[in-house]
Design a protein around this motif. Structure first.
Motif, PDB file in Angstrom:
ATOM      1  N   CYS A 123      -7.249  -0.881  -3.223  1.00  0.00           N
ATOM      2  CA  CYS A 123      -6.182  -1.883  -3.355  1.00  0.00           C
ATOM      3  C   CYS A 123      -6.743  -3.212  -3.854  1.00  0.00           C
ATOM      4  CB  CYS A 123      -5.451  -2.070  -2.028  1.00  0.00           C
ATOM      5  SG  CYS A 123      -4.614  -0.566  -1.482  1.00  0.00           S
ATOM      6  N   HIS A 130      -7.798  -1.060   7.412  1.00  0.00           N
ATOM      7  CA  HIS A 130      -7.602  -1.084   5.954  1.00  0.00           C
ATOM      8  C   HIS A 130      -7.454  -2.509   5.396  1.00  0.00           C
ATOM      9  CE1 HIS A 130      -6.689   0.405   2.022  1.00  0.00           C
ATOM     10  NE2 HIS A 130      -5.454  -0.044   2.034  1.00  0.00           N
ATOM     11  N   HIS A 131      -6.486  -3.248   5.887  1.00  0.00           N
ATOM     12  CA  HIS A 131      -6.256  -4.580   5.308  1.00  0.00           C
ATOM     13  C   HIS A 131      -7.358  -5.572   5.675  1.00  0.00           C
ATOM     14  CE1 HIS A 131      -1.690  -3.726   4.613  1.00  0.00           C
ATOM     15  NE2 HIS A 131      -2.477  -3.191   3.697  1.00  0.00           N
ATOM     16  N   GLU A 162      -9.949  -4.921   3.228  1.00  0.00           N
ATOM     17  CA  GLU A 162      -9.574  -5.440   1.906  1.00  0.00           C
ATOM     18  C   GLU A 162      -9.888  -6.930   1.838  1.00  0.00           C
ATOM     19  OE1 GLU A 162      -5.549  -4.772   0.669  1.00  0.00           O
ATOM     20  OE2 GLU A 162      -5.628  -2.622   0.997  1.00  0.00           O
ATOM     21  N   HIS A 207       1.220  -9.319   0.481  1.00  0.00           N
ATOM     22  CA  HIS A 207       0.647  -7.987   0.617  1.00  0.00           C
ATOM     23  C   HIS A 207       1.325  -7.336   1.804  1.00  0.00           C
ATOM     24  CE1 HIS A 207      -1.932  -4.616   0.630  1.00  0.00           C
ATOM     25  NE2 HIS A 207      -3.007  -5.164   0.122  1.00  0.00           N
ATOM     26  N   CYS A 212       0.853  -1.196   0.000  1.00  0.00           N
ATOM     27  CA  CYS A 212       0.000   0.000   0.000  1.00  0.00           C
ATOM     28  C   CYS A 212       0.887   1.243   0.000  1.00  0.00           C
ATOM     29  CB  CYS A 212      -0.898   0.024   1.231  1.00  0.00           C
ATOM     30  SG  CYS A 212      -2.110  -1.304   1.197  1.00  0.00           S
TER      31      CYS A 212
HETATM   32 ZN   LIG Z   1      -4.157  -0.784   0.589  1.00  0.00          ZN
END
Ligand SMILES: [Zn+2]
Length: 445
Positions: free
Chosen positions: A208, A234-235, A238, A224, A29
């Protein structure tokens, strides 16, 4: 060579098994481009650059992707306050970021997508999530329905009850659940795009997944990465979207680097103790910053201080001096420097294969520097050993991304050196001193 990596997803050290033999796909990221990068932004850049260089050295075919978040409230606010377009603001800070990464000698990503280049992909992806029932529309906004997937929180191990409890205070009546997060936000303030739901822009967590989905088959990659602070939300978000959309967890391995502290405190804009990357690059140079960033294991917090930089300066000079002296000694004997020489750096590589243990790898560099200094001081210099040592150090520097140069000696330089030695032996000190000055200025002595 078995490569062990700490996988944040399983909280375990695991042996790395790529999706395709001898290939590795890495997505890190990237920055939100609304201001000058600070030293905290450099840590993931340098850490994942070394990971990439390590795989390259092991002859993997590496695909390295890092994005620019160029759609964000902070960019929009800056654009409004400066009366510029978001594109101008983002362009300015993408350039600032690229200047900085080239100064710390990080390889350019193979692909560096911008969110604004993927808006139609993002809209399509969200439409698919809505069609699958994993997202819902309220008044032109679109939210992800966390209850549509199992095991939410498996990456960050967040406690869902705590999250729900905590979220009640800032209740959002539009969401079905406090866990749900925005995929599309209806707005006409700042840059926005037309969609079937409203004019608006995407939420941060979708970009992403969409870029990975667009760039890699089945939206699946090997590794990642990003800063530890991206783990949640965030992750985690995702992963939630990819589970609903593709039925996978995006990456087999998730890697997170630790924070940077400044003295006792975490470095942050709100504490006002942010050290801008360009300022320390100007003061110390890219090599020194890399050496300091890599001197701490990537998962541990790193305490930045100017004192530590000064100490590291001496260490860096030790490496530079030995590297230079080896190259000069060989050239003075007209011995080719690198031809047909394979680096022998197994212990160094083993450190990196041990979850990218760069501090131990740097210790191995110094072990070789010590050997080089001893070899250079010997009465009967073993030149084949010097060649081997030069090749070893060169390879280690390449993997650590430390960019060092040595003088390329001309015939005249070699003659000056021979004259210098002769005058010195003849005790013709005035002349030998004069030549010594010349040779030192050229880093030959
Ligand atoms: Zn990201």
């Amino acid at each position: 060579m078995d490569i062990k990596l700490f996988n944040s997803l399983t909280d375990r050290i695991e042996t790395f098994v790529p999706l395709k033999p001898n290939e590795v796909s890495i997505y890190v990221c990237g920055p939100t481009v609304y201001g000058d990068p600070h030293i905290g932004n450099l840590r993931p850049v340098v850490v994942f650059d070394v990971l990439r260089r390590f795989f390259l050295f092991l002859k993997y075919k590496v695909t390295f992707v890092s994005n620019y978040t160029d759609v964000d409230d902070k960019i929009i606010n800056r654009a409004i306050s400066e009366q510029k377009s978001e594109d101008e603001i983002a362009g300015r800070y993408i350039k600032a970021f690229n200047d900085v990464i080239s100064h710390v000698n990080a390889l350019t990503p193979d692909i560096a997508p911008r969110v604004t280049e993927h808006i139609s992909d993002i809209i399509l992806y969200i439409e698919e999530l809505v069609d699958k029932g994993s997202a819902y529309v309220v008044d032109g906004d679109v939210y992800f329905r966390v209850s549509s997937i199992s095991n939410y929180g498996e990456l960050s191990n967040v406690n869902i009850d705590d999250l729900i409890g905590g979220a009640r205070i800032e209740e959002n009546s539009k969401k079905e659940s406090p866990l749900d997060f925005v995929l599309w936000k209806k707005t006409i303030v700042g840059i926005n795009w037309n969609s079937r739901w409203s004019n608006g822009r995407p939420g941060w967590h979708t970009e992403c997944c969409v870029m990975i989905n667009s760039l890699f088959p089945n939206g699946k990659i090997d590794i990642h990465g990003g800063g530890f602070d991206l783990k949640f939300p965030h992750h985690e978000n995702e992963i939630a979207q990819s589970k609903a959309h593709n039925g996978n967890l995006i990456a087999n391995y998730w890697m997170h680097n630790g924070f940077i502290n400044f003295g006792e405190d975490k470095m942050s804009k709100s504490l006002g103790n942010v050290v801008l990357a360009k300022d320390i690059i100007e003061k110390f140079g890219g090599n020194l910053i890399r050496l300091v960033l890599l001197g701490t294991y990537y998962r541990s917090p790193l305490t930045f201080s100017f004192e530590a930089m000064e100490t590291a300066k001496i260490e860096l000079e030790k490496i530079e001096n030995a590297y230079r002296q080896l190259a000069v000694a060989l050239q003075l004997k007209n011995i080719p420097l690198f031809d047909g020489q394979n680096p022998e750096i197994e212990p160094f590589l083993k450190c990196l294969a041990d979850d990218l243990n760069t501090p131990n790898a740097i210790t191995e560099v110094f072990a070789i520097i010590k050997k080089a200094n001893a070899a250079l001081r010997q009465k009967d210099v073993d030149y084949s050993m010097l060649r081997q040592l030069l090749s070893n150090i060169g390879a280690m520097l390449e993997i650590l991304g430390l960019k060092m140069e040595f003088p390329i000696l001309s015939e005249e330089d070699k003659k000056t050196h021979a004259d210098y030695l002769k005058h010195k032996t003849d005790k013709n000190f005035a002349e030998s001193d004069r030549l010594r000055q010349i040779l030192m200025a050229k880093h030959i002595l």
